[in-house]
Scaffold this motif. Sequence first.
Motif, PDB file in Angstrom:
ATOM      1  N   ALA A 144     -32.437  36.665  32.425  1.00 62.13           N
ATOM      2  CA  ALA A 144     -31.770  37.068  33.876  1.00 62.13           C
ATOM      3  C   ALA A 144     -31.918  35.946  35.049  1.00 62.13           C
ATOM      4  O   ALA A 144     -31.063  35.826  35.884  1.00 62.13           O
ATOM      5  CB  ALA A 144     -31.882  38.225  34.129  1.00 62.13           C
ATOM      6  N   PRO A 189     -29.777  32.590  33.306  1.00 61.12           N
ATOM      7  CA  PRO A 189     -28.500  33.556  33.842  1.00 61.12           C
ATOM      8  C   PRO A 189     -27.342  33.316  32.995  1.00 61.12           C
ATOM      9  O   PRO A 189     -26.707  34.441  32.642  1.00 61.12           O
ATOM     10  CB  PRO A 189     -28.364  33.278  35.393  1.00 61.12           C
ATOM     11  CG  PRO A 189     -28.968  31.956  35.516  1.00 61.12           C
ATOM     12  CD  PRO A 189     -30.129  31.880  34.501  1.00 61.12           C
ATOM     13  N   SER A 233     -22.353  34.319  36.432  1.00 57.90           N
ATOM     14  CA  SER A 233     -23.042  33.752  35.233  1.00 57.90           C
ATOM     15  C   SER A 233     -22.897  34.948  34.093  1.00 57.90           C
ATOM     16  O   SER A 233     -22.712  34.572  33.050  1.00 57.90           O
ATOM     17  CB  SER A 233     -24.379  33.333  35.320  1.00 57.90           C
ATOM     18  OG  SER A 233     -25.257  34.682  35.802  1.00 57.90           O
ATOM     19  N   THR A 285     -34.276  32.188  39.859  1.00 55.28           N
ATOM     20  CA  THR A 285     -32.762  31.745  39.574  1.00 55.28           C
ATOM     21  C   THR A 285     -32.633  30.558  40.468  1.00 55.28           C
ATOM     22  O   THR A 285     -31.820  29.689  40.177  1.00 55.28           O
ATOM     23  CB  THR A 285     -31.941  32.782  39.746  1.00 55.28           C
ATOM     24  OG1 THR A 285     -32.662  33.882  39.504  1.00 55.28           O
ATOM     25  CG2 THR A 285     -30.708  32.276  38.954  1.00 55.28           C
ATOM     26  N   GLU A 286     -32.962  30.624  41.729  1.00 52.74           N
ATOM     27  CA  GLU A 286     -32.284  29.696  43.000  1.00 52.74           C
ATOM     28  C   GLU A 286     -32.998  28.320  42.488  1.00 52.74           C
ATOM     29  O   GLU A 286     -32.183  27.530  43.004  1.00 52.74           O
ATOM     30  CB  GLU A 286     -32.686  30.262  44.339  1.00 52.74           C
ATOM     31  CG  GLU A 286     -32.221  31.337  44.674  1.00 52.74           C
ATOM     32  CD  GLU A 286     -32.636  32.917  44.098  1.00 52.74           C
ATOM     33  OE1 GLU A 286     -33.554  32.569  43.432  1.00 52.74           O
ATOM     34  OE2 GLU A 286     -32.198  33.994  44.746  1.00 52.74           O
ATOM     35  N   ILE A 296     -27.166  40.509  37.467  1.00 55.66           N
ATOM     36  CA  ILE A 296     -28.626  40.329  37.364  1.00 55.66           C
ATOM     37  C   ILE A 296     -29.087  39.629  38.867  1.00 55.66           C
ATOM     38  O   ILE A 296     -30.238  39.055  38.511  1.00 55.66           O
ATOM     39  CB  ILE A 296     -28.759  39.540  36.293  1.00 55.66           C
ATOM     40  CG1 ILE A 296     -28.085  38.003  36.278  1.00 55.66           C
ATOM     41  CG2 ILE A 296     -28.533  40.025  34.897  1.00 55.66           C
ATOM     42  CD1 ILE A 296     -28.226  36.987  35.315  1.00 55.66           C
TER      43      ILE A 296
END
Lengths: 747, 215
Positions: free
Chosen positions: A9, A13, B157, A621-622, B14
């Motif tokens: 996640a 992603p 996503s 994620t960033e 998410i």
Amino acid sequence: MRSLQDHAAEAHPVSMLHTLHAKENGAKVICVDPRFTRTAAKADKYYRIRSGTDVAFLMGMMHHIFKNGWEDKEYIAARVYGIDKVKEEAAKWTPEEVERVTGMKEAEVRDVAETMAKNKPSTIIWAMGQTQHTNGNAIVRASCIFQLVLGNVGVSGGGTNIYRGHDNVQGATDVGPNPDSLPGYYGLVPGAWAHFAKVWGVDLDWIKKQFPTPAMMEKPGLTVSRWIDAVLEKNELIDQDSNLKAVVFWGHAPNSQSRGKEMIDAIKKLELLVVVDPYPSATAAMAAMSRQDGVYLLPAATQLECSGSATASNRSIQWREKVIEPMFESRTDHMIMYQLAQKFGYADQLLGKQSDGKLRIKLTKGAKGMDEPDVEDILREINRSVWTIGYTGQSPERLQAHMRNMHVFDVKTLRAKGGKDAKTGYVLDGDYFGLPWPCFGTAEIKHPGSPNLYDNSRHVMDGGGNFRANFGVERDGVSLLASDGSHSKGAEITTGYPEFDHVLLKKLGWWDDLTEVEQKAAEGKNWKTDLSGGIQRVAMKHGCHPFGNAKARAVVWNFPDPVPLHREALYSPRPDLIDKYPTHADQKNRWRLPVLFKSVQDANKDAVKSYPLVMTSGRLTEYEGGGDETRSNPWLAELQQEMFVEINPKDANDRGVRNNEYVWVESPTKAKLKVKTLVTERVGAGTVFLPFHFAGWWQGLDLRDKYPEGTAPIVRGEAVNTATTYGYDIVTMMQETKTTLCQVSRA
Amino acid sequence: MARMKFLCDSERCIECNGCVTACKQEHEVPWGVNRRRVVTMNDGVAGAEKSLSVACMHCTDAPCMSVCPVDCFYTTSEGVVLHDKDPCIGCGYCFYACPFGAPQFPQDGAFGMRGKMDKCTFCAGGPEADNSAEEFQKYGRNRLSEGKLPACAEMCSTKALLGGDADEVSNIFRDRVMNRDGKGAGVFGWATAYGKGDAKPSAQEKVTPKVEAKP
């Protein structure tokens, strides 16, 4: 379906979409991780595990599986070698012992095992959480064996899904960045050199002359993870003449490597340091901390500024087009390589200049009208040479036809339902998108690509397969070949069989299936070195796999631990377990360097008293990788403005720190990181998590003025790897970044 | 005529912030102004963490429009709530009225005063001519006029964030819900729909977030 030590996640992603979609279709998702990740938040169940104890957990699951007879006996008998040894090891992992080591309850371990066994096909997804450990090789092998025990390998929807960390990591791996192999996993043996010299159009003797000794040519080189030791280690302990003197960071972040504190010493000692990157990166700042000269920055273009092929985690290949011309002074990687080769005086060899003056790889005009090697010709060279893993059928023309006609491919099966490329007339019908390797033979014979490895329910020309006969045909009197009756669909040989070569073809009476031209090329060759592709073509014509038909190895006799064993981390939070589960003995020479194991573990048996928290790291994620590009992007930088440590409320309260306050995180190397707290139950008591994308601070100091003017990333912070400790996997030399120790105190 | 709606599927979101990044980049939104943001409840709490991407919901009876003293809001024929920055006085009354915190106020002027209100436009620009420089400068890109959907939803996503014709969005979401474990009410929790009481389908225990026990 299950995720173990992967954090899709946040780290992948887009891949997470597939997991969520599967869940909507009834798949159960179980997440096992030291940290309650955002993947865990989307799972049906989450179980917490102590960092670095995955082998114990996997063996514990196999304990339940064997006890209850949930294993796939027929599959194991036909296709797996050495499972008895695994059974013996699993028998030792009683539920009590698993709980003592991993912290997981019997019911939890049994639940995962039973869910996996009774909902087949089931898969395991992982990433760096399994590999970046001192026993990483054992962890990933235990996962693979677990899937073999359930008969989940070579089955659509099963297998193991290892998500790659960056774009085209799979492709880079396939063309040979590892220091123990030429491209395509051919190794460094004389035959491999001869094969590639021929394909490259380069005189083998000339190649030999480039190495000071034959040994330097044929023994595994230094690994990237240990370059600092290659600089700093005593010369007499190194298995090559000289210490490392020059390093090129080519699209590589220094802060993604462990032991940052020692890296500064190594950078200081180098004679030459080159950074080839779209950004000067933390390497430039770290160099500026320690030296004034001998550092060169070569601006490289991004993937958007060049075209070429890229291989995804599923082994499928996509062709991408250039979106914009290279900006500013940047040049493409292949242009930089060509220009370096020109300076070193071997540009002709790089391009494969023939006696008639013709180039195997032609030159085309790149940025600012300068010459660069043609990327289509580079792929054609791969097509001509990499027979081992079936990189031969994916010609630029076929891949480009796929990209132009994406709509004809089924989104679930990846297979083209009809379709003819308007531009070239190429018929797409039956191809799998991106021709996932192995796509054996030449492009002309139109192998469709293999959507799942080792799937013997399909014909080999339909993307089917079986396990390869890469490790001989027999071991201690036991056959390694697949059992009678176990073969890919339609194979004319219905027993196990060895790899194909000219002798086997003749024995089978299939030699005359080769054309005269093919016979000439194939004489004395095997399926990996026959440049005509005839041996592969004829084997497949008879429904057989060029690489033979054998069993998968559950016992890998050439590894230090033939059956995966749990071994405590070098900096273990559980010194009481070290006697029973010690790490390896120190190694005098692996990949040209001594590797310490037991001496480090013994010396740090009491480290947990001063450093009582397990320190683990991972992605956000960033940001991406070392983060220099993404932390320089205002849209992303705004979302994560400060480096932080996730700490459990109990640990925070015990230390008198509150949320969003500065703390010092100190590791046994005495390196100290000044970071903000994020007090959260995401981590359990006793464990802290730090993201690894930050750099630009050094033990409390902002390095802003150390970057070339105007290039400092918008967001800077402490690099977690400034504080990570010593530790490498004995087989892969992968660094330990997931299990070490630290202490947190108020800043 | 299509009626535009956003829907964020909490079973899929998410918290990757892809939507936020897409929005910022598409419209060149300055730091500190968040036309869209991802809200996470019970961050890091096992079994209770849920994320949702939130922006202007383009209400049918929009409270911002009701309270605006200079009447700068209007609804397009596709149901998108837009505003005219020229008459906007930056009073912030719409911010009080909005249940979602959608209106944003950039810092403006020498003394850091509040600037004119800025918010999600459903990628539909403003009152200026479609795709004109003025429109882009004040409101960002006008994707709808180019036949494109909002950048945030296209970038998502996991396809948690759906944006477009309300009928299509409903159809996609209904398909997912009908396939999910527990089906129908099981997805958002029996207790949410019908109050606490009888134990209901087994899926309820799994998907009913702990938040419900809190005030």
